[in-house]
Design a protein around this motif. Sequence first.
Motif, short mmCIF file in Angstrom:
data_model
loop_
_atom_site.label_atom_id
_atom_site.label_comp_id
_atom_site.label_asym_id
_atom_site.label_seq_id
_atom_site.Cartn_x
_atom_site.Cartn_y
_atom_site.Cartn_z
N UNK A 49 3.03 -2.16 -50.89
CA UNK A 49 3.10 -0.88 -50.18
C UNK A 49 2.29 -0.89 -48.89
N UNK A 50 1.07 -1.38 -48.95
CA UNK A 50 0.19 -1.35 -47.78
C UNK A 50 0.74 -2.23 -46.66
N UNK A 51 1.22 -3.42 -47.01
CA UNK A 51 1.79 -4.32 -46.01
C UNK A 51 3.00 -3.69 -45.34
N UNK A 52 3.86 -3.07 -46.13
CA UNK A 52 5.05 -2.43 -45.58
C UNK A 52 4.69 -1.26 -44.67
N UNK A 53 3.75 -0.43 -45.15
CA UNK A 53 3.38 0.77 -44.36
C UNK A 53 2.72 0.40 -43.05
N UNK A 54 1.99 -0.71 -43.01
CA UNK A 54 1.21 -1.06 -41.81
C UNK A 54 1.88 -2.13 -40.96
N UNK A 55 3.12 -2.50 -41.31
CA UNK A 55 3.85 -3.46 -40.49
C UNK A 55 4.04 -2.91 -39.07
N UNK A 56 3.69 -3.66 -38.04
CA UNK A 56 3.75 -3.15 -36.66
C UNK A 56 5.13 -2.63 -36.25
N UNK A 57 6.19 -3.32 -36.65
CA UNK A 57 7.53 -2.87 -36.25
C UNK A 57 7.94 -1.61 -37.01
N UNK A 58 7.50 -1.50 -38.25
CA UNK A 58 7.76 -0.27 -39.01
C UNK A 58 7.02 0.90 -38.36
N UNK A 59 5.77 0.69 -38.00
CA UNK A 59 4.98 1.75 -37.36
C UNK A 59 5.61 2.17 -36.03
N UNK A 60 6.12 1.19 -35.28
CA UNK A 60 6.77 1.50 -34.01
C UNK A 60 8.02 2.34 -34.23
N UNK A 61 8.79 2.01 -35.28
CA UNK A 61 10.00 2.78 -35.59
C UNK A 61 9.66 4.21 -35.97
N UNK A 62 8.57 4.38 -36.73
CA UNK A 62 8.13 5.72 -37.13
C UNK A 62 7.73 6.54 -35.90
N UNK A 63 6.97 5.93 -35.00
CA UNK A 63 6.55 6.62 -33.78
C UNK A 63 7.74 7.04 -32.93
N UNK A 64 8.77 6.18 -32.88
CA UNK A 64 9.95 6.49 -32.08
C UNK A 64 10.68 7.71 -32.63
N UNK A 65 10.78 7.81 -33.97
CA UNK A 65 11.43 8.97 -34.58
C UNK A 65 10.61 10.23 -34.34
N UNK A 66 9.29 10.13 -34.48
CA UNK A 66 8.43 11.30 -34.26
C UNK A 66 8.58 11.82 -32.84
N UNK A 67 8.67 10.91 -31.90
CA UNK A 67 8.82 11.33 -30.49
C UNK A 67 10.19 11.99 -30.27
N UNK A 68 11.23 11.45 -30.90
CA UNK A 68 12.58 12.01 -30.74
C UNK A 68 12.68 13.41 -31.34
N UNK A 69 11.99 13.64 -32.46
CA UNK A 69 12.05 14.94 -33.12
C UNK A 69 11.25 16.00 -32.39
N UNK A 70 10.13 15.62 -31.81
CA UNK A 70 9.27 16.58 -31.12
C UNK A 70 8.82 17.70 -32.04
#
Length: 448
Positions: free
Chosen positions: A380-401
């Motif tokens: 779980x920790x490795x998956x949650x902290x994967x840099x590309x996963x984190x980048x994808x999460x940030x991109x969705x957060x920005x799109x949703x506003x």
Amino acid sequence: MGKYFGTDGFRGEANEVLTVEHAFKVGRFLGWYYGQDHKAKVVIGKDTRRSSYMFEYALVAGLTASGANAYLLHVTTTPSVSYVTRTENFDCGIMISASHNPFYDNGIKVINGKGHKLEAEVEEKIERYIDGEMGELPLAKKEEIGRTVDYAAGRNRYIGYLISLATRSFEDKKVGLDCSNGSAFAIAKSVYDALGAKTFVINCEPDGTNINTNCGSTHIEVLKEYVKANHLDVGFAFDGDADRCIAVDENGNVIDGDLILYICGKYMKENGRLNGDTIVTTIMSNLGLYKACDKVGLKYEKTAVGDKYVYENMVQNNFSLGGEQSGHIIFSKHATTGDGILTSLMIMEVMLEKKLSLAKLAEDVKIYPQLLQNVRVADKKTARENPKVMKAIDAVAEALGDDGRILVRESGTEPVIRVMVEAATDELCAKYVGQVVDVIKAQGLVVQ
């Protein structure tokens, strides 16, 4: 979280992750720990899983070998164990259940003498004993060996307590109960029958392997159809150990934990029974709940996911009501943990006292579409902290506003990452959840 104990006890597949040897050692430790200056008394309940009997006997063997007396409630609910523990002066209580998990999983949840979840420091000591880091504990000898007591009377007292909480008769109310082939089967119908309801019960024939299978609060569509087909006034679905409740209104609409918090919170505020005019929620609660609360002056707190954290906030701030979208609802005046049957009774009180249908009580909350996808991962920790996963999460957060949100978190009880998106439409939710899940898969983090 510890090595064995997560946010809701020691849980895993029976005889794979959680074994009888583990249960025996938990019993051995608790019997010794609470019995150092007196003969310990421990009360045990279990749900309807096939493996619950196996773990019950292993726990009893460990407890009595350490000199404790074990009191058996037999098949009962988690909140009933909490109630009996705190009201009848037990050193601790044990519930054998994996709650809403499949039948092949099981768990050991330890409750302290106040009816709360066991302190983390004591769980850590149990883990050290299981791993052999404490050496062996003394065995009781001769008359010091503990005994087992049939304690079905404790469960019956809990049933009486629930009945006493009702403010009015349920006469002529047609109520559907989905007992999930779990713990509620031994209690819920008795309570509603005693209160005069016309009680319609489904999924109330446990066989050890059908708990939570296409029924209960995690498969609410079954109760939805049943309520509509039988023209019932309301329906309530419980999970395996009955610490959750999800309701269905007379039209077959789902009333989840967020809506229950709003309905009961607003009613309690109107009657001066809601301390601080505040409900305690988790970060998983829907945006629509908060918007509705703002309109009626209901304040709210947000905690991490888990009724443990909700209850900690309630205790620290003397709040009266808190819970989770999943249906864990805590009424601190009446209980120290989520209690599905009690929650259903509180909903009935609002309906009867205000003389309104459940659909009418919930109509002011406009729920945002929300999609939650569980992704089983190797770590779980490795998956949650994967840099590309984190980048994808940030991109969705920005799109949703400000028109939605994304929440990605680790499960406290399973090897799972939970990806949740709230947005204006179901299509947007699916799109953005899919984007993040695709990245998790592309990074080779998923296990089948």
